[in-house]
Design a protein around this motif. Sequence first.
Motif, PDB file in Angstrom:
ATOM      1  N   LEU A  41      62.208  19.758 -22.429  1.00 52.22           N
ATOM      2  CA  LEU A  41      62.969  20.589 -21.511  1.00 52.22           C
ATOM      3  C   LEU A  41      64.260  21.070 -22.143  1.00 52.22           C
ATOM      4  O   LEU A  41      64.695  22.190 -21.928  1.00 52.22           O
ATOM      5  CB  LEU A  41      63.271  19.797 -20.230  1.00 52.22           C
ATOM      6  N   ALA A 201      62.518  17.183 -15.238  1.00 51.17           N
ATOM      7  CA  ALA A 201      62.664  18.561 -14.769  1.00 51.17           C
ATOM      8  C   ALA A 201      63.302  18.612 -13.392  1.00 51.17           C
ATOM      9  O   ALA A 201      63.972  19.584 -13.034  1.00 51.17           O
ATOM     10  CB  ALA A 201      61.308  19.255 -14.754  1.00 51.17           C
ATOM     11  N   ASP A 246      57.542  21.081 -15.848  1.00 50.39           N
ATOM     12  CA  ASP A 246      57.281  21.038 -17.284  1.00 50.39           C
ATOM     13  C   ASP A 246      55.932  20.395 -17.598  1.00 50.39           C
ATOM     14  O   ASP A 246      55.672  19.985 -18.723  1.00 50.39           O
ATOM     15  CB  ASP A 246      58.410  20.311 -18.031  1.00 50.39           C
TER      16      ASP A 246
END
Length: 273
Positions: A41, A201, A246
């Motif tokens: 990320l 995320a 993600d």
Amino acid sequence: MPPPVLQNPIHTLLKPLLLLLLIFPTTTTSLTSSTATPPPLSTTLSQWQSARATYYAASDPRDTVGGGCGYGDLVKAGYGMATVGLSESMFERGQICGACFELKCVDDLRWCIPGTSIIVSVTNFCAPNYGFTSDGGGKCNPPNKHFVLPIEAFEKIAIWRAANMPVQYRRIKCRKEGGIRFTISGSGIFLSVLISNVAGAGDVTAVKIKGSRTGWLDMGRNWGQNWHVNANLQNQALSFEVTSSDRMTVISYNVAPKDWRFGQAFEGKQFET
């Protein structure tokens, strides 16, 4: 005289090829890891972008309850004042609820507090006001990218008199204490689960639930991070599978015991950060 032996033309072509393969063996590369594993990320969502930010001052403690993501009491849910509401162009109809952003004030030496930034979680929605144009009062109208912060958060990056300020923002990983929280509500065969305190995320794109006597059942997004299913799951231990934006997935087995009740909250596993 025996008849002539006819050579198969395909065999004739393959012989030199087979010889080359024996002399120069080939190697194969598996694409499984590169295609199945999403990039970190921090490398995909870390670019600074421009937006604007305003604040609200809570006149009543109840103003911290509710919001477009359905987290309820933000203090009890662990979010406190480190929260933000997003304009329509960023809210993604609630899918982004729970995501984390870093914000800093820019381009205004008079009002910005230099060298500071804040980290906030998305908990609310700033609705558009089509009675005004997007550049004339409709701060949260499309296509504006706009953040609405509690004044306690806003004052960490700018002087409160500044009001509508230019900012830069970037998406970052969420870091949470403890596991993902599952708050169960509903009645009868209608079961709703609020999913909060999500690390990584931070947002949730898919949820499955499993009773001790059922297979995995897909849950639908009701609103914000409230997910629902129509199934009789009472008197069964409940497991959850949570997938974030993600494409990472965490499975928490037997989070709720078979004697769970509506209104209770339980804690499962957590995404690694």
